[in-house]
Scaffold this motif. Structure first.
Motif: not given
Length: 370
Positions: A256-276
């Motif tokens: 991929c060119r980039a990882v997109v992680f568009p979570s827009h609410l505080r239920s997304e506290a961290f995002g392990v996908t970002l670490l991946e």
């Protein structure tokens, strides 16, 4: 030192960021076990980690319940009980069956969506958190923005989540080439559960007319609605891949060119996908929602941090990285360096190991004085 992790779900029944984090904590701490609930109860070993699953009787508002877990928790031999929050039934289980053993609570998220339930649950939650020897926030951003954590700030420590590269397979060359033939290597990638707080509606709305594919890997309750939205918008460049295994995921991250992680609410506290994504050396696109996502992804250094639920900003960020291969490569290299410096599974586990030992020492000193 025996550490007992308790959470409402775990491998092999479910896969997710919290499950991955618990696995990383346990694999580097000798004597760790996991106690959980499952539709198929029993004892298994997950890569050498003992896992005991009691029967899940019901699940309401994401709160899994199984009364036999209380008695199992009471009987288990453990020097430290490590619970992962939020899980109201886990709080109750410790209060009934924890035998006042040393308690570490990793505070993954506030209760965001079930506000009415949260109001009823508040007294139990505070009793439970008051019993904790330490509460661990996964980022300084979440500590600063959580009203609950601020109530207990004197016992809160920050330990970022981490993942281990050795836990992931290398993608097969054939898998990579198959993906390259189908999508080339300039696509944008989302990986994760398709849930209400992931912001995927805005990703789909941003897609029409963009000159590259957008791949959405994962399953979840929002899938049907998102597919219908893509069809209604004529977003033929959005591809729903469904569940992917770890090898397929690593092949996707490789290309991929980039990882997109568009979570827009505080239920997304961290995002392990970002670490991946960082581990794979890819730039990131995430939203500023006052949680750990903006602690992980540094705007203008490892990727773009954009306003939440902003289709125009999301579209512009993807176009920027699509049209500037050199910037994408530079930010990807910076992301990889940040992963190695801050977010490895071993660093996380070592920090927890130090915390466990300090808590046990403090308990022993108190008992000696008494």
């Amino acid at each position: 030192m025996k550490v007992l992790h308790c959470y409402r779900t775990f491998y092999p029944e479910t896969q997710g960021g919290i499950e991955q984090s618990i696995f990383e904590m346990a694999r580097y701490t000798a004597g760790s076990e996991v106690l959980t609930l499952s539709n198929t109860p029993g004892a298994v070993s997950v890569n050498g980690i003992p896992v005991k699953a009691e029967r899940r009787w019901l699940s309401m508002a994401s709160c899994c319940m199984g009364p036999s877990l209380v008695s199992d928790l009471y009987k288990k031999q453990a020097d430290i009980v490590h619970l992962h929050f939020p899980w109201p039934f886990g709080d109750l289980s410790y209060l009934l069956g924890g035998r006042r053993r040393p308690l570490i609570v990793t505070y993954h998220s506030d209760i965001v969506r079930q506000r009415a339930l949260g109001a009823v649950y508040g007294p139990l939650m505070r009793l439970f958190l008051n019993r904790a020897d330490r509460i661990v926030a996964t980022s300084p951003d979440y500590l600063a923005s959580s009203p609950v954590l601020r109530e207990f700030v004197d016992k809160v420590e920050v330990i970022p989540l981490g993942i281990s590269e050795s836990s992931y397979p290398q993608p097969a060359a054939k898998s990579v080439e198959t993906l390259r033939e189908r999508f080339d290597d300039g696509f944008m990638l989302f990986v994760g559960a398709l849930r209400y707080y992931k912001g995927l509606e805005f990703l789909v709305r941003s897609a029409p007319g963009l000159p590259f594919p957008i791949l959405i890997a994962g399953k979840g309750p929002e899938e049907k609605r998102l597919r219908a939205l893509a069809n209604s918008l004529g977003a033929e460049n959005v591809h729903f891949l469904g569940h992917v295994d770890d090898e397929e995921k690593m092949a996707l991250l490789h290309l991929c060119r980039a990882v997109v992680f568009p979570s827009h609410l505080r239920s997304e506290a961290f995002g392990v996908t970002l670490l991946e994504g960082m581990m794979a050396g890819k730039p990131l696109i995430s939203c500023d929602i006052g949680t750990g996502t903006s602690f992980v992804n540094l705007d203008g250094e490892t990727g773009h941090v954009i306003p939440p639920a902003d289709v125009s900003a999301l579209r512009a960020a993807m176009l920027d990285l699509s049209g500037n291969r050199e910037k994408a490569a530079d930010w990807g290299s910076a992301a990889r360096a940040r992963y190695e410096a801050t977010f490895t599974g071993r660093k996380m586990a070592e920090a927890y190991g130090h915390l466990y030992r300090r808590v046990l020492t403090e308990r022993a000193d108190k008992q000696a004085v008494a």
